[in-house]
Design a protein around this motif. Structure first.
Motif, PDB file in Angstrom:
ATOM      1  N   LEU A  88       0.827  -1.205   0.000  1.00 52.65           N
ATOM      2  CA  LEU A  88       0.000   0.000   0.000  1.00 52.65           C
ATOM      3  C   LEU A  88       0.861   1.254   0.000  1.00 52.65           C
ATOM      4  O   LEU A  88       1.694   1.453   0.897  1.00 52.65           O
ATOM      5  N   LEU A 131       0.890   4.806   0.840  1.00 53.46           N
ATOM      6  CA  LEU A 131       0.076   5.779   1.583  1.00 53.46           C
ATOM      7  C   LEU A 131       0.380   7.205   1.147  1.00 53.46           C
ATOM      8  O   LEU A 131      -0.518   8.020   0.989  1.00 53.46           O
ATOM      9  N   ASN A 161     -11.649  13.326   2.430  1.00 55.60           N
ATOM     10  CA  ASN A 161     -11.438  12.333   3.488  1.00 55.60           C
ATOM     11  C   ASN A 161     -10.534  11.222   2.981  1.00 55.60           C
ATOM     12  O   ASN A 161     -10.695  10.753   1.854  1.00 55.60           O
ATOM     13  N   GLY A 162      -9.600  10.803   3.811  1.00 56.62           N
ATOM     14  CA  GLY A 162      -8.752   9.666   3.461  1.00 56.62           C
ATOM     15  C   GLY A 162      -7.694   9.983   2.418  1.00 56.62           C
ATOM     16  O   GLY A 162      -7.061   9.081   1.872  1.00 56.62           O
ATOM     17  N   ALA A 163      -7.472  11.288   2.150  1.00 56.52           N
ATOM     18  CA  ALA A 163      -6.540  11.687   1.086  1.00 56.52           C
ATOM     19  C   ALA A 163      -5.076  11.538   1.502  1.00 56.52           C
ATOM     20  O   ALA A 163      -4.185  11.578   0.659  1.00 56.52           O
ATOM     21  N   GLY A 164      -4.842  11.402   2.811  1.00 53.25           N
ATOM     22  CA  GLY A 164      -3.457  11.279   3.290  1.00 53.25           C
ATOM     23  C   GLY A 164      -2.961  12.531   4.005  1.00 53.25           C
ATOM     24  O   GLY A 164      -1.770  12.653   4.273  1.00 53.25           O
ATOM     25  N   LYS A 165      -3.870  13.441   4.362  1.00 53.74           N
ATOM     26  CA  LYS A 165      -3.470  14.702   5.000  1.00 53.74           C
ATOM     27  C   LYS A 165      -2.801  14.448   6.363  1.00 53.74           C
ATOM     28  O   LYS A 165      -1.714  14.944   6.630  1.00 53.74           O
ATOM     29  N   SER A 166      -3.489  13.662   7.196  1.00 57.59           N
ATOM     30  CA  SER A 166      -2.935  13.411   8.540  1.00 57.59           C
ATOM     31  C   SER A 166      -1.652  12.603   8.454  1.00 57.59           C
ATOM     32  O   SER A 166      -0.709  12.822   9.226  1.00 57.59           O
ATOM     33  N   THR A 167      -1.595  11.672   7.517  1.00 60.60           N
ATOM     34  CA  THR A 167      -0.388  10.859   7.342  1.00 60.60           C
ATOM     35  C   THR A 167       0.769  11.745   6.902  1.00 60.60           C
ATOM     36  O   THR A 167       1.889  11.632   7.417  1.00 60.60           O
TER      37      THR A 167
HETATM   38  N1  LIG Z   1      -0.816   2.443   8.988  1.00 59.77           N
HETATM   39  C1  LIG Z   1      -1.726   2.400   8.020  1.00 59.77           C
HETATM   40  N2  LIG Z   1      -1.980   1.250   7.356  1.00 59.77           N
HETATM   41  C2  LIG Z   1      -2.888   1.187   6.366  1.00 59.77           C
HETATM   42  N3  LIG Z   1      -3.600   2.251   5.942  1.00 59.77           N
HETATM   43  C3  LIG Z   1      -3.400   3.426   6.558  1.00 59.77           C
HETATM   44  C4  LIG Z   1      -2.454   3.566   7.624  1.00 59.77           C
HETATM   45  N4  LIG Z   1      -2.465   4.851   8.037  1.00 59.77           N
HETATM   46  C5  LIG Z   1      -3.392   5.491   7.259  1.00 59.77           C
HETATM   47  N5  LIG Z   1      -3.945   4.640   6.381  1.00 59.77           N
HETATM   48  C6  LIG Z   1      -4.939   4.965   5.345  1.00 59.77           C
HETATM   49  O1  LIG Z   1      -4.426   6.004   4.551  1.00 59.77           O
HETATM   50  C7  LIG Z   1      -5.454   6.857   4.100  1.00 59.77           C
HETATM   51  C8  LIG Z   1      -5.154   8.264   4.476  1.00 59.77           C
HETATM   52  O2  LIG Z   1      -5.354   8.455   5.877  1.00 59.77           O
HETATM   53  P1  LIG Z   1      -5.258   9.876   6.540  1.00 59.77           P
HETATM   54  O3  LIG Z   1      -3.909  10.415   6.294  1.00 59.77           O
HETATM   55  O4  LIG Z   1      -5.679   9.742   7.968  1.00 59.77           O
HETATM   56  O5  LIG Z   1      -6.341  10.695   5.691  1.00 59.77           O
HETATM   57  P2  LIG Z   1      -6.942  12.164   5.893  1.00 59.77           P
HETATM   58  O6  LIG Z   1      -6.291  12.770   7.081  1.00 59.77           O
HETATM   59  O7  LIG Z   1      -6.643  12.882   4.619  1.00 59.77           O
HETATM   60  O8  LIG Z   1      -8.424  12.007   6.051  1.00 59.77           O
HETATM   61  C9  LIG Z   1      -6.734   6.318   4.718  1.00 59.77           C
HETATM   62  O9  LIG Z   1      -7.393   5.545   3.757  1.00 59.77           O
HETATM   63  C10 LIG Z   1      -6.243   5.494   5.880  1.00 59.77           C
HETATM   64  O10 LIG Z   1      -7.142   4.484   6.191  1.00 59.77           O
END
Ligand SMILES: Nc1ncnc2c1ncn2[C@@H]1O[C@H](COP(=O)(O)OP(=O)(O)O)[C@@H](O)[C@H]1O
Ligand SMILES: [Mg+2]
Length: 259
Positions: free
Chosen positions: A17, A19, A39-45
């Motif tokens: 995957l 990310l 949502n789920g775009a990777g902002k927090s990551t």
């Molecule tokens: N450790 C991980 N393993 C698998 N998927 C992850 C992990 N961390 C985040 N994700 C996935 O990565 C995507 C982005 O998450 P996130 O950065 O929280 O999105 P956002 O903050 O933009 O809403 C989501 O689909 C989330 O489920």
């Protein structure tokens, strides 16, 4: 060099995957930068990578020329603060003690002075003596904002690198404006950078010098508000039925959802 955070081909892979796809990014002291995206775009990551809470599987992230693992922990805490989305506490604590957690390395008298100053700035006097766990989500966000400002306090103002993940999500209109105005004003001296995730594109448009747009783990755009927030872009990125207008006397666009 030392007033910049530089990401080069920064990426994160978990097994098969991807990310965060490798991206290049510069953040400078004095800037107010907002990360937007669905949502789920990777902002927090991405924010976790930029703050050193996650180690990249590709590329580098240098804060003032140094990788996170080269930073002394105490020095890093003085220079870089992070306000997360959720800040629950599992034990009872007064709101002002939560702010004081960021000040434990200062002498007691300095702690009181800084505490009073950040409480004044954020305008959360009424919450000081309350049990943090009993505060509403929006009230907790005000205390967390005060905490991260206290953490970066130096010579009468916050200095360094401040990252926030949806800091206004539970705030009412007054407090959204108060918090973002405050953060924006604090960056103008050139000693503080703010990089925040916001969901509300109109708040982002009002206060940001620059927008970063994330989508499917990729950096889709990085530029000034007027360039990034076009109707065509937003429709494509969010798949929403909307329009972008430029209200009279307004320097920035406004995004309206169609009924
Ligand atoms: N450790 C991980 N393993 C698998 N998927 C992850 C992990 N961390 C985040 N994700 C996935 O990565 C995507 C982005 O998450 P996130 O950065 O929280 O999105 P956002 O903050 O933009 O809403 C989501 O689909 C989330 O489920
Ligand atoms: Mg998020």
């Amino acid at each position: 060099m030392h007033s910049q955070l530089s990401a080069r081909q920064l990426g994160l892979q978990r097994g098969a995957l991807r990310l965060i796809a490798p991206l290049d990014l510069e953040l400078s002291l004095g800037e107010f930068v907002t990360i937007i995206g669905p949502n789920g775009a990777g902002k927090s990551t991405l924010l976790r990578l930029l703050t050193g809470f996650l180690s990249p599987t590709q590329g580098t992230c240098l804060l003032a020329g140094k990788a996170y693992d080269q930073w002394d922990r105490r020095q890093l805490a003085d220079r870089r603060a992070v306000m997360r989305q959720q800040n629950p506490l599992s034990f009872p604590m007064m709101a002002e003690e939560v702010i004081q957690l960021a000040l434990s390395h200062h002498a007691p008298i300095a702690q009181r002075t800084i505490l009073d100053q950040v409480v004044d700035l954020v305008g959360c006097h009424a919450l000081r003596g309350r049990d943090y766990a009993t505060l509403s989500g929006g009230e907790q966000q005000q205390i967390q904002l005060a905490r991260v400002l206290a953490q970066l306090w130096k010579g009468g103002e916050p200095q360094g690198w401040l990252f926030l993940d949806e800091p206004t999500s539970a705030l009412d209109l007054y407090h959204q404006q108060h918090s973002l105005r405050l953060l924006h004003r604090l960056t103008r001296g050139g000693k503080l950078m703010v990089c925040t995730i916001l969901h509300d594109v109109n708040l982002a448009a009002t206060w940001s010098d620059r927008l970063l747009v994330m989508g499917s783990g990729m950096l889709l755009a990085d530029g000034p508000v007027a360039q990034v927030l076009t109707e065509a872009h937003l429709k494509q990125w969010y798949q929403a039925d909307l329009r972008v207008i430029y209200p009279e006397h307004s320097a920035h666009p406004a995004v309206l959802l169609n009924k």
